[in-house]
Scaffold this active site. Structure first.
Site, PDB file in Angstrom:
ATOM      1  CD  GLU A 160      -7.465   7.097   5.151  1.00  0.00           C
ATOM      2  OE1 GLU A 160      -7.377   7.161   6.397  1.00  0.00           O
ATOM      3  OE2 GLU A 160      -6.490   6.801   4.439  1.00  0.00           O
ATOM      4  CD1 TRP A 191      -3.148   1.887   5.968  1.00  0.00           C
ATOM      5  CD2 TRP A 191      -5.264   2.559   6.220  1.00  0.00           C
ATOM      6  NE1 TRP A 191      -3.700   2.050   4.720  1.00  0.00           N
ATOM      7  CE2 TRP A 191      -5.002   2.463   4.846  1.00  0.00           C
ATOM      8  CE3 TRP A 191      -6.532   2.958   6.626  1.00  0.00           C
ATOM      9  CZ2 TRP A 191      -5.943   2.751   3.867  1.00  0.00           C
ATOM     10  CZ3 TRP A 191      -7.476   3.247   5.645  1.00  0.00           C
ATOM     11  CH2 TRP A 191      -7.167   3.142   4.290  1.00  0.00           C
ATOM     12  CE1 TYR A 242      -3.460   2.758   0.640  1.00  0.00           C
ATOM     13  CE2 TYR A 242      -2.013   3.422   2.441  1.00  0.00           C
ATOM     14  CZ  TYR A 242      -3.074   3.688   1.597  1.00  0.00           C
ATOM     15  OH  TYR A 242      -3.734   4.873   1.701  1.00  0.00           O
TER      16      TYR A 242
END
Length: 174
Positions: A26, A34, A4
């Site tokens: 998000e 995350w 990512y």
């Protein structure tokens, strides 16, 4: 996480569906790491038809509850309902602007902000710009779009390049 970072984070994108996906992810991250969200990304993509904005905008409470119970997404009902309301808000934006892209990128005059941090500790959690965008999104009915989430989103979609200057993925090193 590494893939990512290397392939998506801070890479400018101007695709409505991808922008919507990252806004939803998000928002799902609020209060979590995350890495948890990324681990569940495929389940989100499956449950929300690859974040098809029109599909998400039409989801019923019952369908959202089925997603909550039967899929591998984060089980927070408010976060799941935010996906629907944010999809509806994106569709409303599209009547006023050409696209979600046009609305968002106007905040940076269509150009990526490239920061030159020497250390990760210098990267802010929010800025005046993320506060303004957050405020504007909230006025338009978006949920889970506080200034910290929005700053992270702006990084994620490449509106801001916050790779540290020594990172090979910083704009100046590509």
């Amino acid at each position: 996480m590494l893939a990512y970072h290397d392939k998506e984070w801070c890479v400018p994108t101007k695709n409505d569906q991808y922008l919507f996906e990252l806004l939803c992810l998000e928002g799902a991250q609020a209060g979590l790491s995350w890495s948890i969200v990324l681990a569940k990304r495929e389940a989100y993509q499956e449950a929300f038809k690859k974040f098809d904005i029109t599909y998400c905008a039409k989801l019923t409470d019952q369908q959202l509850e089925e997603i909550r119970v039967n899929s591998g997404v984060i089980k927070n009902s408010a976060k799941l309902k935010a996906i629907r309301s944010n999809a509806q808000a994106v569709l409303a934006l599209k009547t006023e602007y050409n696209s979600f892209v046009d609305f968002l990128w106007q905040y940076v005059d269509g150009k990526q902000i490239i920061n030159c941090w020497e250390d990760e500790s210098q990267v802010p959690a929010e800025t005046e710009l993320s506060k303004q965008l957050s405020k504007d999104l909230k006025k338009r009915g978006f949920k889970f779009v506080g200034p910290v989430i929005i700053y992270s989103f702006m990084q994620a979609v490449g509106m801001i390049d916050d790779h540290i200057i020594s990172c090979p993925f910083h704009t100046s090193n590509r």
